[in-house]
Design a protein around this motif. Structure first.
Motif, PDB file in Angstrom:
ATOM      1  N   VAL A 187       0.941  -1.229   0.031  1.00  0.00           N
ATOM      2  CA  VAL A 187       0.061  -0.017   0.150  1.00  0.00           C
ATOM      3  C   VAL A 187       0.772   1.303   0.086  1.00  0.00           C
ATOM      4  O   VAL A 187       1.919   1.401   1.111  1.00  0.00           O
ATOM      5  CB  VAL A 187      -0.863  -0.058   1.376  1.00  0.00           C
ATOM      6  N   GLU A 188       0.640   1.861  -1.060  1.00  0.00           N
ATOM      7  CA  GLU A 188       1.654   3.468  -1.123  1.00  0.00           C
ATOM      8  C   GLU A 188       1.174   4.309   0.070  1.00  0.00           C
ATOM      9  O   GLU A 188      -0.152   4.229   0.371  1.00  0.00           O
ATOM     10  CB  GLU A 188       1.532   3.877  -2.454  1.00  0.00           C
ATOM     11  N   ASP A 189       2.032   5.040   0.666  1.00  0.00           N
ATOM     12  CA  ASP A 189       1.819   5.636   1.827  1.00  0.00           C
ATOM     13  C   ASP A 189       1.484   7.231   1.919  1.00  0.00           C
ATOM     14  O   ASP A 189       1.603   7.942   2.686  1.00  0.00           O
ATOM     15  CB  ASP A 189       3.070   5.629   2.662  1.00  0.00           C
ATOM     16  N   GLN A 190       0.999   7.383   0.474  1.00  0.00           N
ATOM     17  CA  GLN A 190       0.532   8.887   0.234  1.00  0.00           C
ATOM     18  C   GLN A 190      -1.039   8.928   0.206  1.00  0.00           C
ATOM     19  O   GLN A 190      -1.590   9.807   1.056  1.00  0.00           O
ATOM     20  CB  GLN A 190       1.027   9.241  -1.080  1.00  0.00           C
ATOM     21  N   ASP A 191      -1.519   8.186  -0.547  1.00  0.00           N
ATOM     22  CA  ASP A 191      -2.983   8.082  -0.764  1.00  0.00           C
ATOM     23  C   ASP A 191      -3.660   6.849  -0.326  1.00  0.00           C
ATOM     24  O   ASP A 191      -4.807   6.679  -0.116  1.00  0.00           O
ATOM     25  CB  ASP A 191      -3.554   8.314  -2.156  1.00  0.00           C
ATOM     26  N   TYR A 192      -2.604   6.058   0.035  1.00  0.00           N
ATOM     27  CA  TYR A 192      -3.288   4.544   0.868  1.00  0.00           C
ATOM     28  C   TYR A 192      -3.912   3.729  -0.526  1.00  0.00           C
ATOM     29  O   TYR A 192      -4.887   3.123  -0.187  1.00  0.00           O
ATOM     30  CB  TYR A 192      -3.723   4.709   1.997  1.00  0.00           C
ATOM     31  N   ASN A 193      -3.432   3.604  -1.648  1.00  0.00           N
ATOM     32  CA  ASN A 193      -4.009   2.654  -2.600  1.00  0.00           C
ATOM     33  C   ASN A 193      -2.964   1.359  -2.707  1.00  0.00           C
ATOM     34  O   ASN A 193      -1.802   1.334  -2.329  1.00  0.00           O
ATOM     35  CB  ASN A 193      -3.779   3.350  -3.951  1.00  0.00           C
ATOM     36  N   ILE A 194      -3.654   0.373  -2.757  1.00  0.00           N
ATOM     37  CA  ILE A 194      -2.901  -0.899  -3.157  1.00  0.00           C
ATOM     38  C   ILE A 194      -2.110  -0.927  -4.304  1.00  0.00           C
ATOM     39  O   ILE A 194      -2.877  -0.501  -5.425  1.00  0.00           O
ATOM     40  CB  ILE A 194      -3.900  -1.957  -3.075  1.00  0.00           C
ATOM     41  N   VAL A 195      -0.789  -1.132  -4.591  1.00  0.00           N
ATOM     42  CA  VAL A 195      -0.055  -0.971  -5.833  1.00  0.00           C
ATOM     43  C   VAL A 195       0.615  -2.507  -6.164  1.00  0.00           C
ATOM     44  O   VAL A 195       0.639  -2.642  -7.332  1.00  0.00           O
ATOM     45  CB  VAL A 195       1.098  -0.165  -5.619  1.00  0.00           C
ATOM     46  N   ARG A 196       0.435  -3.384  -5.293  1.00  0.00           N
ATOM     47  CA  ARG A 196       0.767  -4.587  -5.597  1.00  0.00           C
ATOM     48  C   ARG A 196      -0.001  -5.828  -4.823  1.00  0.00           C
ATOM     49  O   ARG A 196      -0.177  -5.566  -3.393  1.00  0.00           O
ATOM     50  CB  ARG A 196       2.403  -4.597  -5.498  1.00  0.00           C
ATOM     51  N   LEU A 197      -0.412  -6.890  -5.578  1.00  0.00           N
ATOM     52  CA  LEU A 197      -0.962  -8.093  -4.696  1.00  0.00           C
ATOM     53  C   LEU A 197      -0.022  -9.217  -4.902  1.00  0.00           C
ATOM     54  O   LEU A 197       0.134  -9.356  -6.301  1.00  0.00           O
ATOM     55  CB  LEU A 197      -2.386  -8.113  -5.015  1.00  0.00           C
ATOM     56  N   ASN A 198       0.260 -10.050  -4.040  1.00  0.00           N
ATOM     57  CA  ASN A 198       0.903 -11.629  -4.173  1.00  0.00           C
ATOM     58  C   ASN A 198       0.338 -12.519  -3.580  1.00  0.00           C
ATOM     59  O   ASN A 198       0.345 -12.226  -2.326  1.00  0.00           O
ATOM     60  CB  ASN A 198       2.347 -11.163  -3.935  1.00  0.00           C
TER      61      ASN A 198
END
Length: 595
Positions: free
Chosen positions: A214-225
């Motif tokens: 989760v990126e720490d600016q807008d809190y979007n998921i950027v990768r799923l594994n």
């Protein structure tokens, strides 16, 4: 020549910042230390889009910043639902190329057969899809991740790979999942918070099990594994590594999915073993009404007073007719999401074509153009004076001479007047749905024209700057021949002529006997590259660019991986950042010999 080398080098290294693991979901969110311990990873990824974004949810930056991990979880759950809503009206193109694997004592896991799927995906509530290729098994249309039919033969469902764009399409919430904070980590330029996600016992079947970044600016998921569990009876959920790119303000859209199954350790018997790449592009294929408004069009009054340009001669009329057909086809393929807009890659291709034209004193009445087909199968064709070459074919070519060889074949068709496609000058022939493109368009030459074009292409190459490097072309053709029976889907063309037939490579056959024998044990003999190391595609606007990567040393024969599928490791960066995200889709490409 230097331009080709520079544009076709291998993947960049960045540091992954990792801080000490913390277990509490409710601990305060502290800023990561600037000097965190680092470990290298291979990276690279897509350029920012300049087109309009979908209707946004509330701007995340306008919301109060979370102060606890519980609040972070609530925020990225909300952002995930916002992404689903924002993309609900989009119908991007989705392509999955899969290679079954078998063990080779020398080369390791190698392709034994392959499968190819291409279609449009409806990102609405059902995440449904329509396939461009109609000759697939009925089982391919189901919505399972993949599984076994009654005879226990593995069947691969393309819909399954499409589902991996989200962790959970319907129930991604605290009621169904537990979230455990793990650490902080950098993915490219993006600082991320890493969480393990596990379904609750009462969550039901087919729930996501794995890890999210989760990126720490807008809190979007950027990768799923991870994978989905538990699997229904007689079915099998594949593992996946799904990446997103920040191509529009506020959102990270699904772009790449890598899947892999199989264990080649001693004594292990695999029920299934494969590697697969899924690519998604064409999010902005459906334009808004603003682009279609007549008020946006301004036509200046122009009156031609020249007496010599009032009428076209018969030959001129024939050429105008061919130009109209050519333009119709290029426009229709672009609207279908199969052709990249004109851009940087075309300029590189045109440099090679110009080298062939100038050294052979070719003077055509209309200029030759080049365009990139966005799909993986190895394919070239020409319509009018436009040469089209697939992304997959550009990817696997080891050097500029090999690129010149495949372009020379199509240039030869143009020089010899083998014009195809004039029937498409009638605009009614362009009125078909995107998923029926392959049924309505085709540019295959008769065998006699193919033979003549091959002969002319060899003559063009021998008079060109690439004359001294045709041994490299011979090696490429030998490598392609060696893998041809295992790569039927990759060698199946859908618009142009195939590179071979009946398991034998026939294109430019006169060059296949040139050069040294193919020897996989020689580390400096790189006859072909893996898929994905040359061209990057912006999934939002379909623009094609060359991958810019650093060379990576080959230390064993297993590093060469000709024509093979490899994992994705995009270099992530934010939309509008000074350093645009580079859409290099795979791990480092091999450093070709003879460049």
């Amino acid at each position: 020549m230097r331009t080709w080398k520079w544009m076709f080098t291998a993947a960049l290294l960045v540091s992954v910042s990792a801080s000490a693991q913390q277990s509490s979901d409710s601990q305060p969110v502290a800023q990561p230390a600037a000097t965190a311990a680092a470990q290298p990873v291979q990276t690279a990824q897509p350029a920012s889009a300049t087109t309009a974004a979908p209707a946004p949810a509330p701007t995340p930056s306008a919301l109060p910043q979370p102060t606890t991990m519980d609040q972070v979880v609530d925020r990225f759950i909300d952002r995930e639902h916002g992404l689903m809503k924002a993309l609900a009206t989009r119908t991007p193109v989705v392509e999955t190329y899969l290679q079954n694997l078998s063990a080779d004592p020398q080369l390791g896991p190698v392709p034994s057969e392959d499968h190819y799927f291409l279609g449009r995906m409806d990102m609405g509530e059902t995440v449904d899809r329509k396939d461009y290729l109609k000759d697939q098994d009925k089982g391919m249309e189901t919505r399972l991740m993949g599984g076994f039919h009654k005879l226990f033969k593995v069947q691969y469902q393309p819909m399954g790979f499409s589902w991996m764009v989200y962790a959970d399409r319907s129930d991604f919430d605290r009621e169904h999942y537990e979230f455990h904070y793990i650490r902080r980590e950098f993915l490219g330029d993006i600082r991320c918070l890493v969480f393990d996600v596990t379904p609750k016992k009462t969550a039901g079947r087919g729930r996501f099990l794995g890890r999210v970044w989760v990126e720490d600016q807008d809190y979007n998921i950027v990768r799923l594994n991870g994978t989905y569990a538990p699997a229904p009876r007689n079915s099998y959920f594949f593992h996946m590594d799904s990446w997103r790119l920040n191509l529009i303000p506020g959102y990270w859209v699904p772009a790449y999915i890598y899947s892999e199954e199989g264990d080649f350790s001693a004594g292990v018997k695999n029920k299934l073993a494969f590697k697969a790449q899924t690519r998604i592009w064409g999010y902005d294929l459906k334009k808004g009404d603003k682009d279609d408004e007549l008020t946006q069009i301004r036509v200046d009054a122009v009156k031609d007073e020249s007496a010599t340009t009032q009428d076209a001669s018969p030959l001129q009329a024939e050429r105008e007719w061919q130009q109209q057909a050519e333009d119709n086809v290029i426009e229709r393929l672009t609207r279908a999401g199969l052709l990249a807009p004109e851009g940087d890659v075309d300029r590189i291709l045109m440099t090679v074509v110009n080298n062939l034209e100038v050294t052979n004193n070719i003077d055509l009445p209309r200029p030759v153009r080049t365009r990139v087909l966005l799909t993986a199968p190895l394919e070239t064709f020409s319509v009018g004076n436009t040469i089209v070459i697939s992304r997959g074919l550009i990817d696997v070519l080891p050097d500029e001479a090999s690129l010149a060889s495949v372009l020379s074949h199509e240039l030869a068709h143009i020089v010899l007047g083998h014009n195809l496609g004039s029937k498409y000058a009638f605009n009614d022939r362009m009125l078909f749905s995107d998923d029926s493109t392959y049924a309505n368009l085709g540019f295959k030459h008769i065998p006699e024209e193919e033979t003549a074009a091959d002969k002319k292409a060899v003559d063009l190459l021998k008079n060109s700057p690439y004359a001294q490097k045709l041994d490299n072309v011979g090696l490429f053709l030998k490598a392609l021949q060696a893998r041809s029976t295992q790569l039927n889907a990759l060698l199946t063309t859908h618009l142009g002529n195939s590179l071979g037939e009946n398991g034998s490579i026939t294109r430019l056959n006169a060059l296949s006997t040139q050069g040294p024998a193919l020897d996989n044990t020689k580390l400096d003999q790189v006859a072909a590259l893996p898929l994905g190391g040359r061209v990057k595609i912006n999934p939002w606007d379909d623009k094609a660019e060359m991958v810019k990567t650093a060379p990576v040393a080959i230390t064993s024969v297993r590093d060469k991986m000709p024509f093979e599928v490899t994992p994705f490791f995009p270099r992530l960066s934010r939309y509008g950042s000074a350093v645009a995200p580079a859409a290099a889709p795979t791990t480092a490409s091999n450093s070709p010999s003879g460049n």
